[in-house]
Scaffold this active site. Sequence first.
Site, PDB file in Angstrom:
ATOM      1  CB  CYS A   1      -0.325  15.126   4.137  1.00  0.00           C
ATOM      2  SG  CYS A   1       1.410  15.656   4.001  1.00  0.00           S
TER       3      CYS A   1
ATOM      4  NE  ARG B   1       6.298   6.189  11.378  1.00  0.00           N
ATOM      5  CZ  ARG B   1       6.343   6.882  12.513  1.00  0.00           C
ATOM      6  NH1 ARG B   1       7.479   7.461  12.886  1.00  0.00           N
ATOM      7  NH2 ARG B   1       5.270   7.011  13.283  1.00  0.00           N
TER       8      ARG B   1
END
Length: 329
Positions: A96, A230
């Site tokens: 991240c 996604r």
Amino acid sequence: MSNYNPWRLSVAPMLDWTDRHCRYFHRLLSQHARLYTEMIHVGAILHGGAERFLRYDEAEHPLALQLGGSEPRDLAACAKLAEQWGYDEVNINCGCPSERVQRGSFGACLMAEPALVADGVKAMLDACNIAVTVKHRIGLDKSEDYAPVRDFVGALADAGCQTFIVHARNAWLKGLSPKENRDIPPLRYEVVHQLKKDFPALTFATNGGLQTNAHIAEQLEHVDGVMVGRQAYHHPWDLTTWDATFFGAAPFTRSRDEVELDMVAYMEREVARGVPVLSMARHMLGLRNGISGARAWRQVWSDHKRKALPPREIHQQAMEAAALYRVGD
């Protein structure tokens, strides 16, 4: 199923998306895909209450807990809790790139501190008997030098880590938002392929930009597994093809209507425990993508004016709205 490694195909941990309600929905669509929690900071678990952050439905297995953190003692304590709660895996987030995460000294910036991550891996392996894995990028900022990611993997492998999930993009720590970091740094799958060649005894799953079963199959020619993010969230019906295509299971035969009714029954149970219905319904809004009436159906399920209605009543209204749209066609 027994012929395949546990990381053959999984849904990525996605902050604010892959909560326990999302994972329950995804499990209705695939029995074998590995599911991950969203990243949870070790401090939240240790000081905010394990019940709040670690609770899940037994149907979610195989299930992994992803941790954000860098202090070996805290990582070890959370790994022990993960095992006690019945998770199948505990994963360290080293990918991240957000500034908030960097200020906490975890996420992608840990790729610059392999010795610290190795200490965390060792501490976690000492604390639990479940798989300890790492998710990371292929590099930092704009450098395309292979040596740092190779050495990072090598140091963690020496510490005992056997499984690496690699987002095949660099993490740019300055100048890009987290969203831009998922799109702008170029995908370089060949770096993950090279890691597998250099460390053939280790397990590597690749992540990033994979949208079709053909893309997944192509990557499985080079690595042990694929993680989809996604695409799986926005087009969840894709998951219904995974078990037969990638795990040798029987074809998925249930309809979207049947899956939705299962989710409605789940929401009814959770509403009785005080969970807001729309916080669960939001995860299945892609269920009918590409089908006539899908937009009208989504509008009903996402309408905050209906948030006080029972899930089954919202479902009925959504189905009626979709049917009226089809009549209008």
